[in-house]
Design a protein around this motif. Structure first.
Motif, mmCIF file in Angstrom:
data_model
loop_
_atom_site.group_PDB
_atom_site.id
_atom_site.type_symbol
_atom_site.label_atom_id
_atom_site.label_comp_id
_atom_site.label_asym_id
_atom_site.label_seq_id
_atom_site.Cartn_x
_atom_site.Cartn_y
_atom_site.Cartn_z
ATOM 1 N N ILE A 1 0.950 -1.185 0.203
ATOM 2 C CA ILE A 1 0.101 0.034 -0.016
ATOM 3 C C ILE A 1 0.855 1.186 0.085
ATOM 4 C CG2 ILE A 1 -1.668 1.339 1.314
ATOM 5 C CD1 ILE A 1 -2.925 -1.380 2.272
ATOM 6 N N ASP A 2 2.030 1.086 0.719
ATOM 7 C CA ASP A 2 2.751 2.272 0.838
ATOM 8 C C ASP A 2 3.334 2.623 -0.326
ATOM 9 O OD1 ASP A 2 3.744 4.676 2.566
ATOM 10 O OD2 ASP A 2 5.735 3.495 2.893
ATOM 11 N N MET A 3 3.968 1.506 -1.121
ATOM 12 C CA MET A 3 4.428 1.637 -2.383
ATOM 13 C C MET A 3 3.537 2.189 -3.458
ATOM 14 S SD MET A 3 6.506 -2.000 -2.207
ATOM 15 C CE MET A 3 7.314 -2.079 -4.163
ATOM 16 N N GLN A 4 2.667 1.691 -3.412
ATOM 17 C CA GLN A 4 1.246 2.514 -4.338
ATOM 18 C C GLN A 4 1.167 3.886 -4.161
ATOM 19 O OE1 GLN A 4 0.450 0.961 -6.667
ATOM 20 N NE2 GLN A 4 -0.261 -0.964 -6.688
ATOM 21 N N ARG A 5 1.155 4.349 -2.883
ATOM 22 C CA ARG A 5 0.932 5.617 -2.132
ATOM 23 C C ARG A 5 2.000 6.543 -2.817
ATOM 24 N NH1 ARG A 5 -1.856 4.503 3.373
ATOM 25 N NH2 ARG A 5 -4.009 4.268 2.639
ATOM 26 N N ALA A 6 3.479 5.852 -2.782
ATOM 27 C CA ALA A 6 4.749 6.642 -3.193
ATOM 28 C C ALA A 6 4.500 6.659 -4.567
ATOM 29 C CB ALA A 6 5.619 5.883 -2.405
ATOM 30 N N ALA A 7 4.067 5.728 -5.356
ATOM 31 C CA ALA A 7 4.053 6.029 -6.787
ATOM 32 C C ALA A 7 3.291 6.856 -7.348
ATOM 33 C CB ALA A 7 3.730 4.640 -7.270
ATOM 34 N N LYS A 8 1.929 7.300 -6.620
ATOM 35 C CA LYS A 8 1.048 8.036 -6.851
ATOM 36 C C LYS A 8 1.557 9.595 -6.681
ATOM 37 C CE LYS A 8 -3.384 5.802 -6.666
ATOM 38 N NZ LYS A 8 -3.989 6.030 -8.056
ATOM 39 N N GLU A 9 2.078 9.828 -5.363
ATOM 40 C CA GLU A 9 2.961 10.900 -5.045
ATOM 41 C C GLU A 9 3.780 11.247 -6.159
ATOM 42 O OE1 GLU A 9 3.204 14.366 -3.337
ATOM 43 O OE2 GLU A 9 1.791 13.044 -2.975
ATOM 44 N N TYR A 10 4.545 10.406 -6.643
ATOM 45 C CA TYR A 10 5.683 10.486 -7.468
ATOM 46 C C TYR A 10 5.120 11.135 -8.797
ATOM 47 C CZ TYR A 10 9.495 9.556 -10.972
ATOM 48 O OH TYR A 10 10.629 9.607 -11.893
ATOM 49 N N ASN A 11 4.051 10.399 -9.114
ATOM 50 C CA ASN A 11 3.396 10.697 -10.676
ATOM 51 C C ASN A 11 2.902 12.107 -10.566
ATOM 52 O OD1 ASN A 11 4.071 8.298 -11.509
ATOM 53 N ND2 ASN A 11 2.146 7.410 -11.022
ATOM 54 N N ARG A 12 2.450 12.771 -9.460
ATOM 55 C CA ARG A 12 1.779 14.079 -9.469
ATOM 56 C C ARG A 12 2.391 15.040 -10.602
ATOM 57 N NH1 ARG A 12 -1.728 15.321 -5.372
ATOM 58 N NH2 ARG A 12 -1.575 13.781 -3.791
ATOM 59 N N ASP A 13 3.736 15.344 -10.562
ATOM 60 C CA ASP A 13 4.138 16.167 -11.574
ATOM 61 C C ASP A 13 4.865 15.638 -12.746
ATOM 62 O OD1 ASP A 13 6.395 15.127 -10.190
ATOM 63 O OD2 ASP A 13 7.050 17.091 -9.850
ATOM 64 N N LYS A 14 4.565 14.449 -13.083
ATOM 65 C CA LYS A 14 5.103 13.820 -14.401
ATOM 66 C C LYS A 14 4.217 13.504 -15.489
ATOM 67 C CE LYS A 14 8.943 12.693 -12.043
ATOM 68 N NZ LYS A 14 8.716 13.430 -10.655
ATOM 69 N N ILE A 15 4.837 13.698 -16.768
ATOM 70 C CA ILE A 15 3.759 13.648 -17.666
ATOM 71 C C ILE A 15 3.601 11.812 -18.029
ATOM 72 C CG2 ILE A 15 4.912 15.443 -19.037
ATOM 73 C CD1 ILE A 15 6.589 13.507 -20.479
ATOM 74 N N GLU A 16 2.555 11.557 -18.640
ATOM 75 C CA GLU A 16 2.123 10.259 -18.991
ATOM 76 C C GLU A 16 3.116 9.256 -19.078
ATOM 77 O OE1 GLU A 16 -1.153 7.408 -21.020
ATOM 78 O OE2 GLU A 16 -1.142 9.555 -21.447
#
Length: 211
Positions: free
Chosen positions: A114-129
């Motif tokens: 769960i923590d890894m998924q949340r970390a990935a979502k946070e990382y993706n906030r300012d990234k292009i697709e």
């Protein structure tokens, strides 16, 4: 120097012992049941198994080239290694965009996923697709054969691999029945049964959690 030598010798002792027992198993008239018990006595351990994969990774690597491939692997490993350390996971191997990680406590494996998924979502906030990390996770739990730090084998290993690498979609955490037993009744998480049952498991579920 002692530690370096120890690390080289210790795993080879495991493999040497296993090879000798497997050789004995092939001898005419061998008591295979007895040898199997010896192998499980030596190498059998209970672990929670995590397999991860990155959704759409192969397509993007083919489209954007090897540098994009390497950059995404580097970023995902950097991002997830902190989570794995926080929940006392042991990374056994990394192959391409996939990771195999072991946890002594099944709940820690769930919390880490769960923590890894949340970390990935946070990382993706300012990234292009095309630069986003889309994580898939498969989890299992049970007795496995652990050959030092070389590799692990067992029905739950195979099931977790099938769930994480072949079945889960982006943002999904799929778990086997054996691991699900440790989740039922817990607050803030739920289980939704899926139709697919990986070989070696009795059933499989998607973990539902607060995103």
């Amino acid at each position: 120097m002692f530690i370096q030598n120890f690390q080289r010798l210790y795993p080879s002792g495991y493999l040497d012992r296993l090879m000798k027992l497997l050789d004995q198993r092939l001898e005419p008239g061998a008591d295979k049941n007895c040898i199997d018990r010896r192998i499980w006595d030596l190498f059998g351990e209970e672990w929670a198994i995590m397999f991860t994969d990155l959704s759409g990774f192969s397509r993007l690597a083919a489209e954007f080239g090897i540098i994009h491939f390497l950059q995404t692997i580097y970023e995902s490993q950097r991002l997830f290694s902190r989570c794995i350390d926080d929940y006392d996971g042991v990374t056994i191997k990394m192959e391409g965009d996939s990771m195999l990680v072991l946890f002594r406590q099944p709940l820690k494996a769930v919390e880490c996923a769960i923590d890894m998924q949340r970390a990935a979502k946070e990382y993706n906030r300012d990234k292009i697709e095309v630069e986003q990390i889309l994580l898939c996770v498969g989890l299992g739990y049970g007795k496995i054969l652990s050959i030092g730090e070389q590799d692990v084998f067992g029905a739950e290993v195979n099931a977790a691999s099938k769930l994480g690498e072949d079945t889960a979609k982006a943002w999904e955490i799929l778990v086997t029945e054996s691991l699900a037993e440790y989740i039922r009744g817990r607050e803030n998480v739920a289980l939704q049964k899926i139709d697919f049952i990986p070989p070696g498991a009795k059933a499989a579920y998607q973990l539902i959690y607060e995103r």
